[in-house]
Every structure is written in structure tokens, then in C-alpha cells.
Design a protein around this motif. Structure first.
Motif, PDB file in Angstrom:
ATOM      1  N   SER A  90       7.746 -45.902  31.353  1.00 43.32           N
ATOM      2  CA  SER A  90       8.143 -46.932  30.736  1.00 43.32           C
ATOM      3  C   SER A  90       8.631 -46.615  29.364  1.00 43.32           C
ATOM      4  N   LEU A  91       8.064 -45.458  28.841  1.00 43.21           N
ATOM      5  CA  LEU A  91       8.270 -44.981  27.482  1.00 43.21           C
ATOM      6  C   LEU A  91       9.554 -44.045  27.243  1.00 43.21           C
ATOM      7  N   ILE A  92      10.351 -44.041  28.119  1.00 39.74           N
ATOM      8  CA  ILE A  92      11.479 -43.265  28.338  1.00 39.74           C
ATOM      9  C   ILE A  92      12.410 -43.921  27.355  1.00 39.74           C
ATOM     10  N   ASP A  93      13.114 -43.341  26.277  1.00 34.44           N
ATOM     11  CA  ASP A  93      13.824 -43.891  25.301  1.00 34.44           C
ATOM     12  C   ASP A  93      15.287 -44.109  26.304  1.00 34.44           C
ATOM     13  N   THR A  94      16.017 -45.273  25.755  1.00 37.26           N
ATOM     14  CA  THR A  94      17.197 -45.511  26.304  1.00 37.26           C
ATOM     15  C   THR A  94      18.177 -45.854  25.012  1.00 37.26           C
ATOM     16  N   GLY A  95      19.248 -45.917  25.271  1.00 40.08           N
ATOM     17  CA  GLY A  95      20.384 -46.112  24.339  1.00 40.08           C
ATOM     18  C   GLY A  95      20.447 -45.169  23.441  1.00 40.08           C
ATOM     19  N   PRO A  96      20.653 -45.497  21.950  1.00 36.85           N
ATOM     20  CA  PRO A  96      21.184 -44.489  21.136  1.00 36.85           C
ATOM     21  C   PRO A  96      19.736 -43.455  20.925  1.00 36.85           C
ATOM     22  N   ALA A  97      18.633 -43.971  21.047  1.00 39.19           N
ATOM     23  CA  ALA A  97      17.522 -43.157  20.748  1.00 39.19           C
ATOM     24  C   ALA A  97      17.436 -41.846  21.856  1.00 39.19           C
ATOM     25  N   ASP A 105      32.493 -30.023  14.657  1.00 41.73           N
ATOM     26  CA  ASP A 105      33.514 -29.251  13.685  1.00 41.73           C
ATOM     27  C   ASP A 105      32.375 -28.109  13.094  1.00 41.73           C
ATOM     28  N   GLY A 106      31.355 -28.040  13.550  1.00 46.74           N
ATOM     29  CA  GLY A 106      30.384 -26.546  13.383  1.00 46.74           C
ATOM     30  C   GLY A 106      29.671 -26.920  12.002  1.00 46.74           C
ATOM     31  N   ILE A 107      29.513 -28.199  11.671  1.00 47.74           N
ATOM     32  CA  ILE A 107      28.931 -28.585  10.225  1.00 47.74           C
ATOM     33  C   ILE A 107      27.873 -29.429  10.391  1.00 47.74           C
ATOM     34  N   LEU A 108      26.631 -29.222   9.667  1.00 46.03           N
ATOM     35  CA  LEU A 108      25.552 -30.152   9.735  1.00 46.03           C
ATOM     36  C   LEU A 108      25.581 -31.162   8.839  1.00 46.03           C
ATOM     37  N   HIS A 109      25.802 -32.346   9.414  1.00 41.22           N
ATOM     38  CA  HIS A 109      26.003 -33.511   8.580  1.00 41.22           C
ATOM     39  C   HIS A 109      24.503 -34.368   8.391  1.00 41.22           C
ATOM     40  N   PRO A 110      24.237 -34.844   6.961  1.00 42.69           N
ATOM     41  CA  PRO A 110      23.422 -35.546   6.806  1.00 42.69           C
ATOM     42  C   PRO A 110      23.079 -36.510   7.449  1.00 42.69           C
ATOM     43  N   HIS A 111      23.968 -37.471   7.919  1.00 38.64           N
ATOM     44  CA  HIS A 111      23.539 -38.647   8.717  1.00 38.64           C
ATOM     45  C   HIS A 111      23.268 -38.226  10.043  1.00 38.64           C
ATOM     46  N   HIS A 112      23.434 -37.106  10.644  1.00 40.93           N
ATOM     47  CA  HIS A 112      23.169 -36.587  11.861  1.00 40.93           C
ATOM     48  C   HIS A 112      21.721 -36.017  11.718  1.00 40.93           C
ATOM     49  N   LEU A 113      21.372 -35.245  10.683  1.00 41.06           N
ATOM     50  CA  LEU A 113      19.850 -34.874  10.689  1.00 41.06           C
ATOM     51  C   LEU A 113      19.113 -36.077  10.358  1.00 41.06           C
ATOM     52  N   VAL A 114      19.485 -36.949   9.458  1.00 45.02           N
ATOM     53  CA  VAL A 114      18.506 -38.094   9.308  1.00 45.02           C
ATOM     54  C   VAL A 114      18.298 -38.920  10.910  1.00 45.02           C
ATOM     55  N   ARG A 115      19.053 -39.057  11.534  1.00 46.25           N
ATOM     56  CA  ARG A 115      19.066 -39.827  12.809  1.00 46.25           C
ATOM     57  C   ARG A 115      18.187 -39.054  13.700  1.00 46.25           C
ATOM     58  N   LEU A 116      18.325 -37.815  13.864  1.00 45.37           N
ATOM     59  CA  LEU A 116      17.461 -36.878  14.570  1.00 45.37           C
ATOM     60  C   LEU A 116      16.124 -36.768  14.166  1.00 45.37           C
ATOM     61  N   PHE A 117      15.864 -36.324  12.768  1.00 50.71           N
ATOM     62  CA  PHE A 117      14.681 -36.525  12.434  1.00 50.71           C
ATOM     63  C   PHE A 117      13.460 -37.772  12.335  1.00 50.71           C
ATOM     64  N   GLN A 118      14.425 -39.120  12.273  1.00 50.78           N
ATOM     65  CA  GLN A 118      13.724 -40.353  12.377  1.00 50.78           C
ATOM     66  C   GLN A 118      13.619 -40.709  13.974  1.00 50.78           C
ATOM     67  N   HIS A 119      13.860 -39.654  14.741  1.00 55.09           N
ATOM     68  CA  HIS A 119      13.669 -40.060  16.214  1.00 55.09           C
ATOM     69  C   HIS A 119      14.681 -41.141  16.883  1.00 55.09           C
ATOM     70  N   GLN A 120      15.928 -41.069  16.236  1.00 56.47           N
ATOM     71  CA  GLN A 120      16.692 -42.282  16.598  1.00 56.47           C
ATOM     72  C   GLN A 120      17.855 -41.548  17.442  1.00 56.47           C
ATOM     73  N   ALA A 121      17.555 -40.348  17.908  1.00 55.91           N
ATOM     74  CA  ALA A 121      18.419 -39.526  18.866  1.00 55.91           C
ATOM     75  C   ALA A 121      17.375 -38.448  19.267  1.00 55.91           C
ATOM     76  N   VAL A 358      16.147 -31.741  28.141  1.00 58.78           N
ATOM     77  CA  VAL A 358      15.298 -32.450  27.212  1.00 58.78           C
ATOM     78  C   VAL A 358      15.105 -33.861  27.731  1.00 58.78           C
ATOM     79  N   TRP A 359      13.970 -34.289  27.764  1.00 60.22           N
ATOM     80  CA  TRP A 359      13.524 -35.592  28.053  1.00 60.22           C
ATOM     81  C   TRP A 359      13.066 -36.577  27.179  1.00 60.22           C
ATOM     82  N   PRO A 360      14.035 -37.776  27.028  1.00 62.52           N
ATOM     83  CA  PRO A 360      14.148 -38.557  25.741  1.00 62.52           C
ATOM     84  C   PRO A 360      12.466 -39.457  25.944  1.00 62.52           C
ATOM     85  N   LEU A 361      11.415 -38.792  26.016  1.00 66.40           N
ATOM     86  CA  LEU A 361      10.208 -39.553  26.049  1.00 66.40           C
ATOM     87  C   LEU A 361       9.957 -39.923  24.532  1.00 66.40           C
ATOM     88  N   GLY A 362       9.552 -41.428  24.616  1.00 72.85           N
ATOM     89  CA  GLY A 362       9.224 -41.872  23.143  1.00 72.85           C
ATOM     90  C   GLY A 362       8.015 -42.472  23.178  1.00 72.85           C
TER      91      GLY A 362
END
Length: 446
Positions: A90-97, A105-121, A358-362
């Protein structure tokens, strides 16, 4: 009784501490505790009493709990807790997370990093982060280097039983830090440890040699120009460090050793020639050769603990060489595994050979963590039966098919594995990233 009281008190505190994440009413809390208490007094307490031994020393009249009995009681406690209140599925993430962010484009974008590090992806896949042809050339050079050096050093993984061999070997002037720490402890417990060089000091000295050697490129043997000597190259991990510094809101850089003079057994003595904190390694080459031991991959985490939007441990892998696989959807880059589109469910992993699961366990609260502690603890054990159970409980993974030059970042507190393969070689460069909030620098180590 002290053990039971402490366990219950810790659990109540954990439930209350998780209030920010998930509301638990007092009545619900005490109802749960009554059920656990009854179970303890009916089944666990008799077992604990049997595990108690009377000391032979007549001056001591109290019975005491052996280390083995204590562990058995704690294990029984958490098994009961999970069997009655756990539900990891029941703790498996769904949706954007649960998504893998894909950047073309081969570039690290700030908004992608923030989303990942805040566990929103769940993961970030940056295609063509490093020039593909250059990546393949570098991968072949590292393969030849490993052959000259006997195949590399096995990257031993930390488990509940200590360090154990894995399918991964490393190259370079130093070992991974967890291996250096374990070696340092063994040296300190040995009879001839006095006067010997600290494994931690050897690690930091090797880090400096690794930085210097990877940036130099030797003279080409095919060159006819005598002046065509040694020159410098952009090492992919240096490129990653530079671009993280540019993209992350608070910058990024190498982690430094803590200055704790002889107060921590993990660290060597600070001699006058090292008056300042030394930098950790910036990453190491990793090599996997087929046939791998874990055919479907070894599901694990690199750090046990609930997800927190203000902190976490992440890994970054730059892929140089990938083994060939028979999968047909590699061009999609990432998808979810299903059994319906597999002709043979038992061997479907072959189509993903060399890829990344990778398993999206949250798990985001201590209460949810403790409720499922028995299963979660198996993420640090190389046990075939536990691996089967994990695949059953975790369900379908997210699948990433990296190509040479691709960069993949993920939270290593989520279950993941490199899919095994029968033939070929998988070469990547890996480092770890410690995230402590948007207002803190990302700390890089290996």
C-alpha cells in the motif's frame, strides 16, 4: 520487562512523531498498543524468560537476558507488528511520485533535481549527458585497465552479516568508503594494529591520486609526434560535479571528513600534516561481467530509512558500456514491467539485461517503517528467499534502459537493482549525493 517497555515506548514516540505525515488518534494508538501488549505477554514473554540465564557468579542474584534472547524477542515483536498492521504494497507511490523524469537535452535542470530530491519523482534519466562515442571509448579503456589489474576490486556490500561480495567490481586508487571503514575496524581489532597505517588515511590519500590520474590522458601509442605528450581530459564525474554546482540552488561539492579527534573509531588519527578536513572521493568506475550471480538483479537499498522531503541519499551513474540484451523496447528508455507482454514470465528479465529496476516505494513515516520493518530489513540481506518475497511484495518495477553517455540519478533509499545478464560487460561511473535541504549544498562522496 525493560526490553518490552522500551520497545513499546519507542513505538509510541514514533507514532506520535509521525503526526506530521499521518494523523494517529490517541485511541487508535492505545488500541494498537493493547493488542501488541497482549501478544507480547502471551507469546513473547515466555520465550524471553526461557532465553534468560542465571549467572554462575553467586554475588549476582538477578537473571539476565542473553544477546541472542534479546534479538529473538525484538525479532518476534516486529514480526507480530508486521503480520497484524503491515502492508508494504500500500506504500508504493503512484502518479508523479512514481515517474522517472526523462531529459533528452543532456542537461541537468534545477526543477528536475528539486523534484527528485524532494521525492516527488522516482528517478531522473538524462540522455546523452556525456558524448556517447567518447563514453564507449572510455568504457573500453576501463575494461582493458581492469584486465591488466586482475578484474578490479570486488565492491563488497554492507549487510546485516557484515561485508559480502557482490556482482560489482571497482577500479581506481581507493576503495569505496564503506569498505575502508570496515577494513579500519578490522585493523583496530587486530593484534598488530598498533603502528599500522589507518585504512581511512589510505582511503583519503588514494582519493587524491584518483583525482589526478583520471584527469590525465597518456600519450597515444599511435602518435608519431614526439611532442604529443600527456594531456588532460574532462573526466565524466568532474563534468557531473561542475554541472551539479551550476544547477543546484545552493551549489554542490565534495563532502569532507568530520574533524573528530579520536572520538570516532571510523576515522583515523588527525596528524599535523592533515590539519584540515580532507575531501571524500568523487566517484569510481564500476564493472559488472556476465554471467552475473543474481540473474534478475539483487534488490537492495543503500540506506535504510523513511523518505524525507528535506534530506536523503542519492546515487548518480554515468553509463559507458552496456551489455547487449534482447529487449525490444529499449528505444523507449523507461517503462513499467508487466508479465502480459512477456512470452516467458520466468525469463522476462533477459529482455532487460543490464538495465535498471527501481521500485517507487514511498515509506514516509517512522510508523509505516516500523510496521513493515521485517520485510524492509531484508533489503540489506543477500538471501535468495528474501529476494523472492521482495519481488512479490514490491510488484512491478520501473525499468530504465540506459545507453552509453546517459546519466541516471535515483534515491538509494528506494529498492533498486541492476538487472543481471549472461554475456558482455557493464561499465559505469558512480558517486553518491547527500541532500540536506534546498538551502544546503549537495555533498558528493564515494
Amino acid at each position: 520487562s525493560t526490553l518490552i517497555t522500551t520497545s513499546l515506548s519507542s513505538l509510541i514516540i514514533s507514532i506520535q512523531g509521525a503526526g506530521e505525515k499521518r494523523e494517529v488518534s490517541p485511541n487508535r494508538c492505545f488500541a494498537i498498543m493493547r493488542g501488541i501488549s497482549n501478544k507480547i505477554h502471551n507469546t513473547i514473554v515466555p520465550g524471553v524468560k526461557r532465553a534468560c540465564q542465571k549467572p554462575t557468579n553467586q554475588r549476582q542474584s538477578r537473571t539476565f537476558l542473553t544477546h541472542q534472547g534479546r534479538n529473538a524477542a525484538i525479532q518476534s515483536f516486529f514480526q507480530h507488528l508486521e503480520s497484524n498492521y503491515g502492508n508494504l504494497s500500500s506504500l508504493i507511490d503512484t502518479g508523479p511520485a512514481a515517474e522517472t523524469i526523462v531529459s533528452d537535452d543532456g542537461i541537468l535542470h534545477p526543477h528536475h533535481l528539486v523534484r527528485l530530491f524532494q521525492h516527488q519523482a522516482t528517478a531522473l534519466h538524462v540522455r546523452n549527458f556525456f558524448h556517447p562515442e567518447s563514453a564507449e571509448r572510455l568504457g573500453e579503456e576501463l575494461i582493458q585497465e581492469s584486465l591488466r589489474g586482475g578484474g578490479g576490486n570486488n565492491w563488497k556490500v554492507s549487510t546485516s552479516r557484515g561485508l559480502e561480495s557482490s556482482d560489482v567490481a571497482t577500479l581506481g586508487e581507493h576503495s569505496p568508503y564503506n569498505v575502508a571503514v570496515a577494513r579500519n575496524r578490522n585493523n583496530q581489532s587486530g593484534s598488530n594494529a598498533e603502528g599500522s597505517s589507518s585504512a581511512i588515511d589510505e582511503y583519503f590519500e588514494g582519493v587524491q591520486r584518483e583525482f589526478q590520474s583520471r584527469r590525465r590522458r597518456p600519450r597515444s601509442s599511435s602518435s608519431l609526434n614526439e611532442n604529443d605528450g600527456e594531456h588532460y581530459q574532462l573526466w565524466p564525474l568532474d563534468k557531473l560535479r561542475l554541472e551539479l554546482e551550476e544547477a543546484w540552488p545552493s551549489g554542490a561539492g565534495l563532502a569532507r571528513e568530520p574533524m573528530q579527534q579520536n572520538s570516532d573509531a571510523n576515522f583515523g588519527n588527525h596528524h599535523p600534516q592533515h590539519p584540515h578536513p580532507r575531501p571524500f572521493g568523487g566517484g569510481l568506475p564500476r564493472i559488472m561481467r556476465g554471467p552475473t550471480r543474481w540473474k534478475r538483479g539483487f534488490i537492495h537499498v543503500d540506506e535504510l530509512g523513511p523518505l524525507d522531503a528535506t534530506r536523503g541519499l542519492f546515487s548518480a551513474n554515468i553509463y559507458l558500456t552496456m551489455p547487449e540484451s534482447s529487449e525490444t523496447n529499449a528505444s523507449e528508455g523507461v517503462h513499467s514491467a508487466t508479465k502480459d507482454d512477456r512470452a516467458d514470465a520466468k525469463s522476462y528479465w533477459r529482455k532487460d539485461a543490464g538495465g535498471l529496476y527501481v521500485w517507487p516505494l514511498g515509506v514516509r513515516s517512522r510508523w509505516d517503517w516500523y510496521k513493515n520493518a521485517t520485510t524492509l530489513s531484508s533489503l540489506s540481506a543477500q538471501d535468495p528467499e528474501m529476494q523472492i518475497n521482495l519481488r512479490h511484495v514490491l510488484g512491478k518495477p520501473k525499468i530504465i534502459h540506459p545507453k552509453p553517455g546517459d546519466l541516471v540519478l535515483l534515491c538509494v533509499q528506494r529498492p533498486h537493482c541492476a538487472v543481471g545478464f549472461d554475456q558482455g560487460v557493464r561499465v559505469s561511473l558512480q558517486c553518491f549525493l547527500e541532500y540536506g535541504g534546498l538551502d544546503k549544498r549537495l555533498l558528493i562522496d564515494c
